[in-house]
Write an enzyme that holds these catalytic residues in place. Sequence first.
Site, mmCIF file in Angstrom:
data_model
loop_
_atom_site.group_PDB
_atom_site.id
_atom_site.type_symbol
_atom_site.label_atom_id
_atom_site.label_comp_id
_atom_site.label_asym_id
_atom_site.label_seq_id
_atom_site.Cartn_x
_atom_site.Cartn_y
_atom_site.Cartn_z
ATOM 1 N N LYS A 62 36.773 50.661 43.958
ATOM 2 C CA LYS A 62 35.527 49.905 44.140
ATOM 3 C C LYS A 62 34.308 50.841 44.263
ATOM 4 C CE LYS A 62 37.856 46.254 43.663
ATOM 5 N NZ LYS A 62 38.516 45.343 44.555
HETATM 6 C C1 LIG Z 1 39.703 44.239 44.800
HETATM 7 C C2 LIG Z 1 39.388 42.796 44.882
HETATM 8 C C3 LIG Z 1 39.721 42.000 45.990
HETATM 9 C C4 LIG Z 1 40.607 42.497 47.088
HETATM 10 O O1 LIG Z 1 40.147 43.626 47.700
HETATM 11 P P1 LIG Z 1 41.132 44.465 48.637
HETATM 12 O O2 LIG Z 1 40.175 45.284 49.453
HETATM 13 O O3 LIG Z 1 41.980 45.290 47.736
HETATM 14 O O4 LIG Z 1 41.898 43.509 49.459
HETATM 15 C C5 LIG Z 1 39.289 40.706 46.035
HETATM 16 N N1 LIG Z 1 38.582 40.157 45.021
HETATM 17 C C6 LIG Z 1 38.261 40.873 43.930
HETATM 18 C C7 LIG Z 1 37.460 40.211 42.854
HETATM 19 C C8 LIG Z 1 38.675 42.195 43.805
HETATM 20 O O5 LIG Z 1 38.407 42.889 42.710
#
Ligand SMILES: *Cc1c(COP(=O)(O)O)cnc(C)c1O
Length: 394
Positions: A196
């Site tokens: 991210k």
């Molecule tokens: C990565 C992601 C999540 C979940 O995030 P985590 O921190 O890995 O639990 C939720 N929604 C979207 C759209 C994502 O890309």
Amino acid sequence: MKGIADARITRVPRQDFLIFGQPLIGEDEIAEVVETLRSGWIGTGPRAKRFEQMMLDYTGGKNAVALNSCTAALFLSLVALGIGEGDEVITTPMTFAATANSIVHTRARPVFVDVIRETMLIDPSLIEKSITPRTRAIMPVHLAGRPCAMDEIMRIAGKHGLFVIGDAAHAIEAQQHGQCVGALGDAGCFSFYATKNVTTAEGGMVITHDPKLAEKIRIMSLHGMSADAHLRFGSSGYRHYDVLLPGYKFNMTDLQAALGIHQLGRVERAWARRNEIWNYYRSNLAHLPLILPAEDEPGTRHARHLYTIIVDQKQCGKSRDQVLQALKEENIGAGVHYTALHLHSWYRTKFGFRAGDFPNAEWIGERTLSLPLSAKLSDTDVEDTIAALYRILF
Ligand SMILES: *Cc1c(COP(=O)(O)O)cnc(C)c1O
């Protein structure tokens, strides 16, 4: 044009594999992690607090709770708002599984609404038709970092008395009318997963204007205890705790926050680099038989999390999966965000979804491909990616 294309096609192919979604970790993060390890406090404590405050400053939010994932943030937001068995939550099938899984974990029912083909975002004009007496919330996803039509979504939510829980996992830098879109609504959920825009390896956060909701989420994130460890074992002396409800174990550690503090400090610089790569892709891929991401909507800022191209076999003679495979052979790591969620086995079996239910999400799901887009990429990495696409598609 011909000259540039020829130069790309004859460019020496890349020798080492370009890993998709690599984080950019600086020396500041490394030093802070080491300092945290030496400090004697690696669990939830002062660094997690500082990271929460930095997120409030950055997003303009009022209350923040640092957690161990965005999935936990989505789930706890729903639970703290009283959503559970017998309830329905409206969301998009063009998202990562975690979005709808978090709804399922509360025993509520995820109700999918199709997306707009060009923007890949939930279509507000279809939301109202899916509202029933059981609907409690809307969970928009700012996919790829593109802000959803929040004015319209908030208007619909207000009219029907629904909560809005934003999935801003891709969208920390995204804005609408100068405001962070992730912080709009009743709760905004952020992800700090490895790929991210800001990473703590694993991590998440809820931002909410409601201090009571934040307090409830904080208590639920740590066993349902009335005081967190920092207060129990901190310098103010031992404090007894009371278990107010059977909570979960979703807190963020200071070791994670140590990364987040410096990642967030660099968030705008990293965005600027990804924006530069984005614009370079846009002008240099325009001559290939691909559909490139839509222009930004007026008055919005795109978080530039994913650069998604549409590979339509009718237009370019190759399927998305053929292009994926060819990119792999060119040593370029690419991603798919996403195949439509309602067609995954569990969702099909449990809810009886079938091909044709959400045609736009399915159309995108069969054709979308994400190119490398990370602040860590060098100009050479970007040129290698473009050259590979020229060889595959020109
Ligand atoms: C990565 C992601 C999540 C979940 O995030 P985590 O921190 O890995 O639990 C939720 N929604 C979207 C759209 C994502 O890309």
